[in-house]
Design an enzyme around this catalytic site. Sequence first.
Site, PDB file in Angstrom:
ATOM      1  N   CYS A 250     -44.287 -35.989  -1.453  1.00  0.00           N
ATOM      2  CA  CYS A 250     -43.691 -37.296  -1.146  1.00  0.00           C
ATOM      3  C   CYS A 250     -42.322 -37.038  -0.515  1.00  0.00           C
ATOM      4  O   CYS A 250     -42.063 -35.927  -0.042  1.00  0.00           O
ATOM      5  CB  CYS A 250     -43.607 -38.181  -2.395  1.00  0.00           C
ATOM      6  SG  CYS A 250     -42.572 -37.536  -3.728  1.00  0.00           S
TER       7      CYS A 250
ATOM      8  N   ASP B  33     -43.316 -46.318  -2.410  1.00  0.00           N
ATOM      9  CA  ASP B  33     -42.174 -45.634  -3.002  1.00  0.00           C
ATOM     10  C   ASP B  33     -41.558 -46.527  -4.077  1.00  0.00           C
ATOM     11  O   ASP B  33     -41.049 -47.609  -3.769  1.00  0.00           O
ATOM     12  CB  ASP B  33     -41.168 -45.363  -1.880  1.00  0.00           C
ATOM     13  CG  ASP B  33     -39.958 -44.606  -2.360  1.00  0.00           C
ATOM     14  OD1 ASP B  33     -39.804 -44.437  -3.583  1.00  0.00           O
ATOM     15  OD2 ASP B  33     -39.175 -44.186  -1.501  1.00  0.00           O
TER      16      ASP B  33
ATOM     17  N   ASN C 120     -39.740 -35.945  -4.027  1.00  0.00           N
ATOM     18  CA  ASN C 120     -40.349 -35.083  -5.056  1.00  0.00           C
ATOM     19  C   ASN C 120     -39.734 -35.329  -6.445  1.00  0.00           C
ATOM     20  O   ASN C 120     -39.564 -34.404  -7.229  1.00  0.00           O
ATOM     21  CB  ASN C 120     -40.269 -33.591  -4.676  1.00  0.00           C
ATOM     22  CG  ASN C 120     -41.090 -32.658  -5.560  1.00  0.00           C
ATOM     23  OD1 ASN C 120     -40.708 -31.532  -5.811  1.00  0.00           O
ATOM     24  ND2 ASN C 120     -42.223 -33.123  -6.048  1.00  0.00           N
TER      25      ASN C 120
ATOM     26  N   CYS D 112     -40.460 -38.899  -7.829  1.00  0.00           N
ATOM     27  CA  CYS D 112     -41.202 -40.057  -8.358  1.00  0.00           C
ATOM     28  C   CYS D 112     -42.712 -39.892  -8.222  1.00  0.00           C
ATOM     29  O   CYS D 112     -43.419 -39.691  -9.209  1.00  0.00           O
ATOM     30  CB  CYS D 112     -40.771 -41.342  -7.646  1.00  0.00           C
ATOM     31  SG  CYS D 112     -39.041 -41.765  -7.874  1.00  0.00           S
ATOM     32  N   ARG D 113     -43.223 -39.992  -7.002  1.00  0.00           N
ATOM     33  CA  ARG D 113     -44.674 -40.072  -6.806  1.00  0.00           C
ATOM     34  C   ARG D 113     -45.394 -38.731  -6.914  1.00  0.00           C
ATOM     35  O   ARG D 113     -46.381 -38.605  -7.664  1.00  0.00           O
ATOM     36  CB  ARG D 113     -44.978 -40.707  -5.437  1.00  0.00           C
ATOM     37  CG  ARG D 113     -44.561 -42.155  -5.340  1.00  0.00           C
ATOM     38  CD  ARG D 113     -44.525 -42.649  -3.912  1.00  0.00           C
ATOM     39  NE  ARG D 113     -43.466 -42.004  -3.133  1.00  0.00           N
ATOM     40  CZ  ARG D 113     -43.270 -42.151  -1.840  1.00  0.00           C
ATOM     41  NH1 ARG D 113     -44.112 -42.902  -1.144  1.00  0.00           N
ATOM     42  NH2 ARG D 113     -42.266 -41.568  -1.242  1.00  0.00           N
ATOM     43  N   SER D 114     -44.952 -37.727  -6.158  1.00  0.00           N
ATOM     44  CA  SER D 114     -45.704 -36.465  -6.175  1.00  0.00           C
ATOM     45  C   SER D 114     -45.626 -35.733  -7.522  1.00  0.00           C
ATOM     46  O   SER D 114     -46.616 -35.102  -7.921  1.00  0.00           O
ATOM     47  CB  SER D 114     -45.325 -35.548  -4.999  1.00  0.00           C
ATOM     48  OG  SER D 114     -43.962 -35.208  -4.993  1.00  0.00           O
TER      49      SER D 114
HETATM   50  P1  4NP Z   1     -40.365 -40.144  -4.152  1.00  0.00           P
HETATM   51  O1  4NP Z   1     -39.290 -41.323  -4.287  1.00  0.00           O
HETATM   52  O2  4NP Z   1     -40.468 -39.825  -2.678  1.00  0.00           O
HETATM   53  O3  4NP Z   1     -41.615 -40.760  -4.683  1.00  0.00           O
HETATM   54  O4  4NP Z   1     -39.851 -38.991  -4.990  1.00  0.00           O
HETATM   55  C1  4NP Z   1     -38.002 -41.245  -3.750  1.00  0.00           C
HETATM   56  C2  4NP Z   1     -37.011 -40.637  -4.462  1.00  0.00           C
HETATM   57  C3  4NP Z   1     -35.732 -40.584  -3.940  1.00  0.00           C
HETATM   58  C4  4NP Z   1     -35.463 -41.123  -2.702  1.00  0.00           C
HETATM   59  C5  4NP Z   1     -36.477 -41.715  -1.978  1.00  0.00           C
HETATM   60  C6  4NP Z   1     -37.750 -41.765  -2.508  1.00  0.00           C
HETATM   61  N1  4NP Z   1     -34.158 -41.089  -2.174  1.00  0.00           N
HETATM   62  O5  4NP Z   1     -33.940 -41.633  -1.078  1.00  0.00           O
HETATM   63  O6  4NP Z   1     -33.259 -40.517  -2.793  1.00  0.00           O
END
Ligand code: 4NP
Length: 156
Positions: free
Chosen positions: A10, A125, A13, A15-17
């Site tokens: 994602c 997200d 790295n 939240c989702r992955s």
């Molecule tokens: P992820 O979520 O891609 O599912 O881990 C996010 C975590 C942090 C950010 C964006 C998406 N960020 O912009 O910091």
Amino acid sequence: MSETSVLFVCLGNICRSPLAEGVFLHLLAERGLSERYRVDSAGTSAYHAGEQADERSIAVGRKHGVAVPSISRKLVPEDYERFDWIVAMDGQNLTNMKRDCPPAHTGKLVKMRDYDPQGKGDVPDPYYGGPRGFDDVYEMVYRCCERFLDELEGRA
Ligand code: 4NP
């Protein structure tokens, strides 16, 4: 029997992955397949490199008995060679990887919700949303991981 390797990707790295990685590891353990797979996750960004998963991902995992042990790391070029399957959480992750992936390996790139029996699209997200977002992401990722593993094991 040879090992199958899977990398979930994602943006951050955190939240989702990491949740997808935890769910997939959980399903492997349930099915007695842990020894046959190598599983990891990574982000297309390094925004959170070195951090544990978001506490909301850890919490929703815990609610379902799923450990989320990931430490965030950025995707590196070697990942395109080292993994058999690279699973993008959304279309932007996939576009970024298609841009960087050597042509010989683009066949490994897939999208998580291509395996969703309830509909295609992105795993949204949840970072800036409330905890309900994490429950939805969990459910989505769970049913996708089940189907993905079914297909890898030739059962779908
Ligand atoms: P992820 O979520 O891609 O599912 O881990 C996010 C975590 C942090 C950010 C964006 C998406 N960020 O912009 O910091």
